[in-house]
Design a protein around this motif. Sequence first.
Motif, PDB file in Angstrom:
ATOM      1  N   UNK A 138      -5.203 -91.763   5.414  1.00  0.00           N
ATOM      2  CA  UNK A 138      -4.712 -92.701   6.613  1.00  0.00           C
ATOM      3  C   UNK A 138      -4.798 -94.073   6.507  1.00  0.00           C
ATOM      4  N   UNK A 139      -4.143 -94.954   7.222  1.00  0.00           N
ATOM      5  CA  UNK A 139      -4.428 -96.374   7.196  1.00  0.00           C
ATOM      6  C   UNK A 139      -5.883 -96.505   7.531  1.00  0.00           C
ATOM      7  N   UNK A 140      -6.594 -97.109   6.720  1.00  0.00           N
ATOM      8  CA  UNK A 140      -7.840 -97.586   7.087  1.00  0.00           C
ATOM      9  C   UNK A 140      -8.996 -96.446   7.033  1.00  0.00           C
ATOM     10  N   UNK A 141      -8.850 -95.193   6.435  1.00  0.00           N
ATOM     11  CA  UNK A 141      -9.726 -94.478   6.525  1.00  0.00           C
ATOM     12  C   UNK A 141      -9.143 -93.104   6.076  1.00  0.00           C
ATOM     13  N   UNK A 142      -9.719 -91.880   6.761  1.00  0.00           N
ATOM     14  CA  UNK A 142      -9.256 -90.675   6.311  1.00  0.00           C
ATOM     15  C   UNK A 142      -9.039 -89.907   7.644  1.00  0.00           C
ATOM     16  N   UNK A 143      -7.983 -88.952   7.703  1.00  0.00           N
ATOM     17  CA  UNK A 143      -7.685 -87.960   8.912  1.00  0.00           C
ATOM     18  C   UNK A 143      -8.439 -86.834   8.686  1.00  0.00           C
ATOM     19  N   UNK A 144      -9.529 -86.252   9.267  1.00  0.00           N
ATOM     20  CA  UNK A 144      -9.718 -84.889   9.500  1.00  0.00           C
ATOM     21  C   UNK A 144      -9.290 -83.928  10.267  1.00  0.00           C
ATOM     22  N   UNK A 145      -8.633 -82.957   9.927  1.00  0.00           N
ATOM     23  CA  UNK A 145      -8.394 -81.767  10.817  1.00  0.00           C
ATOM     24  C   UNK A 145      -9.109 -80.649  10.597  1.00  0.00           C
ATOM     25  N   UNK A 146      -9.631 -80.095  11.734  1.00  0.00           N
ATOM     26  CA  UNK A 146     -10.568 -78.828  11.670  1.00  0.00           C
ATOM     27  C   UNK A 146      -9.906 -77.787  12.361  1.00  0.00           C
ATOM     28  N   UNK A 147      -9.627 -76.672  11.962  1.00  0.00           N
ATOM     29  CA  UNK A 147      -8.831 -75.490  12.567  1.00  0.00           C
ATOM     30  C   UNK A 147      -9.547 -74.409  12.308  1.00  0.00           C
ATOM     31  N   UNK A 148      -9.971 -73.794  13.512  1.00  0.00           N
ATOM     32  CA  UNK A 148     -10.287 -72.396  13.594  1.00  0.00           C
ATOM     33  C   UNK A 148      -9.231 -71.436  14.078  1.00  0.00           C
ATOM     34  N   UNK A 149      -9.086 -70.133  13.507  1.00  0.00           N
ATOM     35  CA  UNK A 149      -8.050 -69.531  13.743  1.00  0.00           C
ATOM     36  C   UNK A 149      -8.553 -68.001  13.524  1.00  0.00           C
ATOM     37  N   UNK A 150      -7.981 -67.002  14.207  1.00  0.00           N
ATOM     38  CA  UNK A 150      -8.222 -65.753  14.331  1.00  0.00           C
ATOM     39  C   UNK A 150      -8.743 -65.129  15.565  1.00  0.00           C
ATOM     40  N   UNK A 151      -9.045 -65.872  16.514  1.00  0.00           N
ATOM     41  CA  UNK A 151      -9.418 -65.462  17.686  1.00  0.00           C
ATOM     42  C   UNK A 151      -8.932 -64.211  18.505  1.00  0.00           C
ATOM     43  N   UNK A 152      -7.613 -64.065  18.205  1.00  0.00           N
ATOM     44  CA  UNK A 152      -6.817 -62.910  18.813  1.00  0.00           C
ATOM     45  C   UNK A 152      -7.429 -61.387  18.353  1.00  0.00           C
ATOM     46  N   UNK A 153      -8.187 -61.731  17.199  1.00  0.00           N
ATOM     47  CA  UNK A 153      -8.841 -60.388  16.585  1.00  0.00           C
ATOM     48  C   UNK A 153     -10.299 -60.107  17.136  1.00  0.00           C
ATOM     49  N   UNK A 154     -10.773 -60.972  17.784  1.00  0.00           N
ATOM     50  CA  UNK A 154     -12.183 -60.685  18.453  1.00  0.00           C
ATOM     51  C   UNK A 154     -12.192 -59.831  19.447  1.00  0.00           C
ATOM     52  N   UNK A 155     -13.129 -58.990  19.600  1.00  0.00           N
ATOM     53  CA  UNK A 155     -12.923 -58.100  20.598  1.00  0.00           C
ATOM     54  C   UNK A 155     -12.906 -58.627  22.125  1.00  0.00           C
ATOM     55  N   UNK A 156     -12.117 -58.333  22.701  1.00  0.00           N
ATOM     56  CA  UNK A 156     -11.503 -58.778  24.314  1.00  0.00           C
ATOM     57  C   UNK A 156     -12.642 -59.064  24.919  1.00  0.00           C
ATOM     58  N   UNK A 157     -13.709 -58.417  25.009  1.00  0.00           N
ATOM     59  CA  UNK A 157     -15.000 -58.557  25.692  1.00  0.00           C
ATOM     60  C   UNK A 157     -15.737 -59.875  25.319  1.00  0.00           C
ATOM     61  N   UNK A 158     -15.463 -60.501  24.065  1.00  0.00           N
ATOM     62  CA  UNK A 158     -16.125 -61.628  23.768  1.00  0.00           C
ATOM     63  C   UNK A 158     -15.082 -62.676  23.434  1.00  0.00           C
ATOM     64  N   UNK A 159     -13.803 -62.305  23.478  1.00  0.00           N
ATOM     65  CA  UNK A 159     -12.670 -63.386  22.947  1.00  0.00           C
ATOM     66  C   UNK A 159     -12.757 -64.754  23.771  1.00  0.00           C
ATOM     67  N   UNK A 160     -12.375 -64.571  25.051  1.00  0.00           N
ATOM     68  CA  UNK A 160     -12.429 -65.775  26.052  1.00  0.00           C
ATOM     69  C   UNK A 160     -13.710 -66.635  25.917  1.00  0.00           C
ATOM     70  N   UNK A 161     -14.645 -66.021  25.806  1.00  0.00           N
ATOM     71  CA  UNK A 161     -16.079 -66.834  25.938  1.00  0.00           C
ATOM     72  C   UNK A 161     -16.240 -67.467  24.380  1.00  0.00           C
ATOM     73  N   UNK A 162     -15.775 -66.827  23.462  1.00  0.00           N
ATOM     74  CA  UNK A 162     -16.041 -67.312  21.857  1.00  0.00           C
ATOM     75  C   UNK A 162     -15.166 -68.561  22.032  1.00  0.00           C
ATOM     76  N   UNK A 163     -13.963 -68.358  22.288  1.00  0.00           N
ATOM     77  CA  UNK A 163     -12.831 -69.420  22.196  1.00  0.00           C
ATOM     78  C   UNK A 163     -13.483 -70.608  23.011  1.00  0.00           C
ATOM     79  N   UNK A 164     -13.732 -70.481  24.114  1.00  0.00           N
ATOM     80  CA  UNK A 164     -14.183 -71.602  25.094  1.00  0.00           C
ATOM     81  C   UNK A 164     -15.498 -72.228  24.373  1.00  0.00           C
ATOM     82  N   UNK A 165     -16.401 -71.487  24.057  1.00  0.00           N
ATOM     83  CA  UNK A 165     -17.435 -71.984  23.466  1.00  0.00           C
ATOM     84  C   UNK A 165     -17.194 -72.915  21.957  1.00  0.00           C
TER      85      UNK A 165
END
Length: 164
Positions: A115-142
């Motif tokens: 990118x102009x003058x440097x580097x664009x870093x994109x960090x993506x984490x996916x797969x939260x919908x497969x996490x057990x429901x009792x932990x999913x929202x807390x794990x996503x928020x954290x």
Amino acid sequence: MNTDRIEKTVMLHASRERVWRAISSADEFGLWFGVAFKGSFAENTRMTGTIVPTTVDADVARMQEPHAGMPFEFVVDRIEPMDRISFRWHPFAMEPGVDYSHEPMTHIVFELEDSNGGTRLTITESGFDRIPIERRAKAFAANEGGWEHQSQLVGKYLALHAGA
């Protein structure tokens, strides 16, 4: 709102080569992320380490301090030099004595673009919908908040170690 995926993008004022080293070297990654790893990153390798406070931000280090000494683990999935590195882990697996090995892992990708003058870093984490429901929202928020901090920490690390 997407509940399965977190994406953070940060513009870094460093060359692509320098950013690559900061995200692909276990030692450098550990300094800004807050983990002392055993070994080097290699594809299809389970990495273990210990949580240690980051060396680049005192406020974040204080937030990490209660977790210092806890084991940390992830699997290096793929390494595509100078473009992307990806990992798998059990998100927000912080409860002492809990075995998370039966749960699905999320997938994390660090991707670089010039990118102009440097580097664009994109960090993506996916797969939260497969996490057990009792932990999913807390794990996503954290992890949503965690990736916000980490995207800033890598920039601070690079500013402190620009000539390294």
